[in-house]
Write a protein that holds these residues in place. Structure first.
Motif, short mmCIF file in Angstrom:
data_model
loop_
_atom_site.label_atom_id
_atom_site.label_comp_id
_atom_site.label_asym_id
_atom_site.label_seq_id
_atom_site.Cartn_x
_atom_site.Cartn_y
_atom_site.Cartn_z
N ARG A 197 0.71 -1.15 0.04
CA ARG A 197 0.06 -0.12 -0.14
C ARG A 197 0.85 1.16 -0.12
O ARG A 197 0.27 2.28 -0.14
CB ARG A 197 -1.02 0.14 1.23
CG ARG A 197 -2.06 -1.15 0.93
CD ARG A 197 -2.87 -1.09 2.32
NE ARG A 197 -3.90 -0.31 2.38
CZ ARG A 197 -5.13 -0.09 1.62
NH1 ARG A 197 -5.35 -1.22 1.14
NH2 ARG A 197 -5.96 0.60 1.89
N VAL A 198 2.17 0.88 -0.14
CA VAL A 198 3.07 2.19 -0.13
C VAL A 198 3.15 2.61 -1.74
O VAL A 198 3.35 1.45 -2.37
CB VAL A 198 4.44 1.90 0.25
CG1 VAL A 198 5.48 3.01 -0.05
CG2 VAL A 198 4.46 1.59 1.98
N PRO A 199 3.23 3.81 -2.12
CA PRO A 199 3.23 4.30 -3.41
C PRO A 199 4.45 3.51 -3.94
O PRO A 199 5.80 3.77 -3.37
CB PRO A 199 3.40 5.72 -3.52
CG PRO A 199 2.44 6.35 -2.09
CD PRO A 199 2.89 5.04 -1.19
N GLY A 200 4.31 2.57 -5.05
CA GLY A 200 5.58 2.15 -5.94
C GLY A 200 5.99 0.99 -5.01
O GLY A 200 6.80 0.21 -5.43
N GLY A 201 5.25 0.38 -3.87
CA GLY A 201 5.83 -0.75 -2.99
C GLY A 201 5.06 -1.80 -3.66
O GLY A 201 4.13 -2.05 -4.77
N GLY A 202 5.57 -3.19 -3.31
CA GLY A 202 5.11 -4.38 -3.89
C GLY A 202 4.97 -5.28 -2.63
O GLY A 202 4.94 -4.93 -1.80
#
Length: 250
Positions: free
Chosen positions: A220-225
């Motif tokens: 849910r972090v921008p750019g996270g996976g």
């Protein structure tokens, strides 16, 4: 290997195993007991009035997390990894653990790995006290504080703790294997397996693959996976309320 019980002897294993000792040179820091204490109990009166919230805000800014529970999860997993690494590394290499009493362990919530923990008094406990030192001494009050203040589910937080423990054991195993000391890697694995049998941690990982049964929410972090041991194969679709993606422990 000749045993060297000084915390500095663990530095060679990597940043997560570093434990500073003595009085922090950059001024008074809160203890981890301060960080775990209920807000109404007061805590430190200097820079860090609420050190746990300070850390979570710092993490949120660093990773761009928009949800406080996501930053709380990431912050908790990082602290759990530090505590497991220091204690497990010492138990494997020296057959003893430093007494990480939260009242003795000062914490810089704004510092990075290796510069965040300061043990003000060095004393040792038997390796058999690993569970008491880390899980009971730190993770129980840490998880309770984070769940009550910031919302991450208990299953998520214990999943983080279990994942951090396995990562610490694997880090020791890699270090030991590179030096022809597979016995030390095997000891790390055996100690970790014993710790994972506690009811707080049992069930957090698949016993065969050591894959998590919960998600730390990093997706849910921008750019996270998703992490390598995540319960999800790919980032689930987020919904405004958290949705089905958060049900496995989120």
């Amino acid at each position: 290997m000749e045993p060297d019980p000084r915390p500095a002897a663990l530095d060679a294993l990597g940043g997560f195993f570093v434990l500073r000792t003595g009085v922090p040179p950059h001024g008074p820091l809160p203890t981890l007991a301060d960080a775990y204490a209920p807000r109404e109990s007061g805590g430190p009166r200097e820079v860090y009035r609420d050190p746990m919230t300070f850390r979570i805000r710092t993490v949120a800014e660093g990773i761009g997390a928009r949800e406080v529970r996501v930053a709380a999860s990431v912050a908790q997993q990082g602290l759990a990894a530090r505590l497991w690494s220091v204690a497990l590394g010492s138990a494997v290499l020296h057959d003893r653990v430093p007494d990480l009493d939260p009242e003795l362990l000062r914490w810089d919530p704004g510092a990075g790995v290796g510069d965040d923990l300061w043990l003000t008094e060095v004393r040792h406990r038997p390796a058999g006290d690993l569970d008491a030192v880390v899980r009971a001494g730190h993770l129980v009050p840490l998880n309770a504080a984070l769940h009550s203040r910031h919302g991450p589910a208990p299953g998520l937080l214990w999943g983080n703790a279990a994942s951090a423990l396995v990562s610490a054991a694997r880090g020791i195993d890699r270090w030991a294997s590179a030096r022809g000391r597979r016995d030390l890697g095997e000891r790390a694995g055996a100690l970790a397996a014993g710790l994972l049998a506690h009811p707080d941690l049992a069930g957090a990982l698949d016993p065969r693959t050591l894959r998590r049964r919960s998600c730390c929410l990093y997706y849910r972090v921008p750019g996270g996976g998703v992490c390598g041991d995540c319960c999800f194969d790919r980032p689930p679709r987020s919904t405004p309320s958290g949705g089905p993606a958060d049900r496995p422990g989120g």
